[in-house]
Scaffold this active site. Structure first.
Site, short mmCIF file in Angstrom:
data_model
loop_
_atom_site.label_atom_id
_atom_site.label_comp_id
_atom_site.label_asym_id
_atom_site.label_seq_id
_atom_site.Cartn_x
_atom_site.Cartn_y
_atom_site.Cartn_z
N GLU A 255 10.63 75.27 31.59
CA GLU A 255 10.71 73.87 31.33
C GLU A 255 9.47 73.02 31.56
O GLU A 255 9.04 72.15 30.89
CB GLU A 255 11.94 73.19 32.11
N ASP A 256 8.71 73.39 32.63
CA ASP A 256 7.50 72.59 33.11
C ASP A 256 6.17 73.14 33.11
O ASP A 256 5.15 72.37 33.19
CB ASP A 256 7.96 72.03 34.38
#
Length: 358
Positions: A255-256
């Site tokens: 996600e990051d």
């Protein structure tokens, strides 16, 4: 004649003696148990020629005047045919080993050894030149899977068998194929070295996420990588095992960061990758569906609850608007998700504390 140093029961050096006499008289001496492992958490057993069982990567007596590390390097060279930087081998433990048995000629064999257990990290799998008089193969297994197997004392795990000609055979191996002497347990014999390898693997995985999350910070200004490590530690405190710990470390990678599914699976396993995918919020995600999917996977569910608990505890550093949103979201989705889990009470307490902070 093979001379080795001999000692009293307290480890004080008292002279040298021929190896045969040492065992005839059951004199105390030093041995080295040599283990090879890699950063991915794999450990290497050898297949003994005589017993056909799996034992330490290499092992043997410490010769007279020889250091422990020198003995480690020599045994690896003699049995496996490879050179290593033996001074970098790490001592894990010293075991006082006692064994008495009757030889085929009815003479007694006595073993009184200070067994020095060492481990050495290899970067790549070497080309072995095994001594066929002692070793007929090398068994590569995952240390965490082996530890679980030894705790259960039954079952099978996946392994790669490196044969005398360095070809590789993949097969399931059975608990009973590992060498365990009478009055020993597999955990007593191999547990500490397996835990050592697992911890080294986790150090590598922590370094991996630190690199991937480099430059990212939390709301209070701390390095972001401290969050997944904290989430992992919360799970450990609750008694959850390796897969939960690693999933927690990895839960924000897709996600990051620029980490890929291929990278994650290469350094963990497909079970962990599946959970990480479930924990990853896609653009335009719907919370209800997101939580519903997580609820179907126990690994993802426990990691998400640990993640929520840590975020609730650190929520005091966020804005009031964020806290109000987080409180509402927790009540609607995470209190039900936590019901009848080890996180239920903690999440309720953390939620109340965050409400008090408004």
């Amino acid at each position: 004649m093979e001379l080795i140093d001999i000692y009293d029961e307290k480890g004080n050096h008292i002279g040298t003696e021929d190896r045969k006499i040492v065992h005839q008289k059951a004199l105390w001496h030093k041995t080295v148990h040599c283990w090879l492992y890699d950063k991915l958490g794999n450990i290497y057993f050898q297949i003994r020629k005589d017993e056909k069982t799996f034992y330490t990567t290499a092992s043997g007596h410490v010769s007279a005047g020889e250091t422990l590390n020198e003995a480690f390097g020599r045994e690896i060279k003699e049995e496996l045919g490879i050179d290593i930087d033996y001074e970098n081998a790490e001592l894990i433990e010293v075991v006082n080993f006692k064994l008495d048995r009757q030889n085929k000629d009815r003479t007694m064999f006595g073993d009184r050894a200070f067994a020095n257990v060492f481990a050495y990290k290899i970067i790549d799998v070497p080309t072995f030149s095994l001594d066929p008089n002692e070793v007929i193969g090398i068994v590569k297994v995952n240390a965490n899977e082996a530890l679980d197997l030894f705790k259960k004392e039954k079952g099978k795990i996946n392994a790669e068998i490196i044969n005398l000609d360095n070809t590789i055979t993949k097969r399931l191996i059975d608990f009973n194929e590992f060498l365990v002497n009478k009055k020993e347990t597999a955990i007593e014999k191999y547990g500490k070295v397996l835990e050592f390898v697992i911890n080294k693997n986790l150090e590598y995985l922590k370094d991996f996420i630190k690199e991937k999350h480099a430059g990212q910070t939390r709301k209070q200004g701390t390095p972001y990588y401290e969050h997944p490590i904290s989430v992992a530690e919360l799970l450990k405190e609750k008694g959850f095992g390796y897969d939960y710990y690693v999933t927690a470390l990895f839960h924000d990678l897709l996600e990051d960061t620029d980490a890929t599914e291929k990278e994650i699976e290469k350094i963990s396993n497909s079970k962990i990758l599946k959970a990480v995918n479930l924990l990853t919020k896609e653009k335009g995600y719907v919370m209800k569906n997101y939580i519903s999917n997580i609820n179907k996977n126990e690994l993802a569910r426990m990691v998400k609850l640990s993640d929520r608990l840590h975020n609730l505890k650190e929520g005091i550093y966020a804005s009031k608007i964020w806290r109000l949103k987080y409180i509402k979201e927790t009540k609607k989705y995470f209190i039900p998700l936590a019901k009848n889990t080890p996180f239920e009470e903690d999440i309720n307490i953390a939620l109340k504390e965050l409400i008090k902070s408004l």
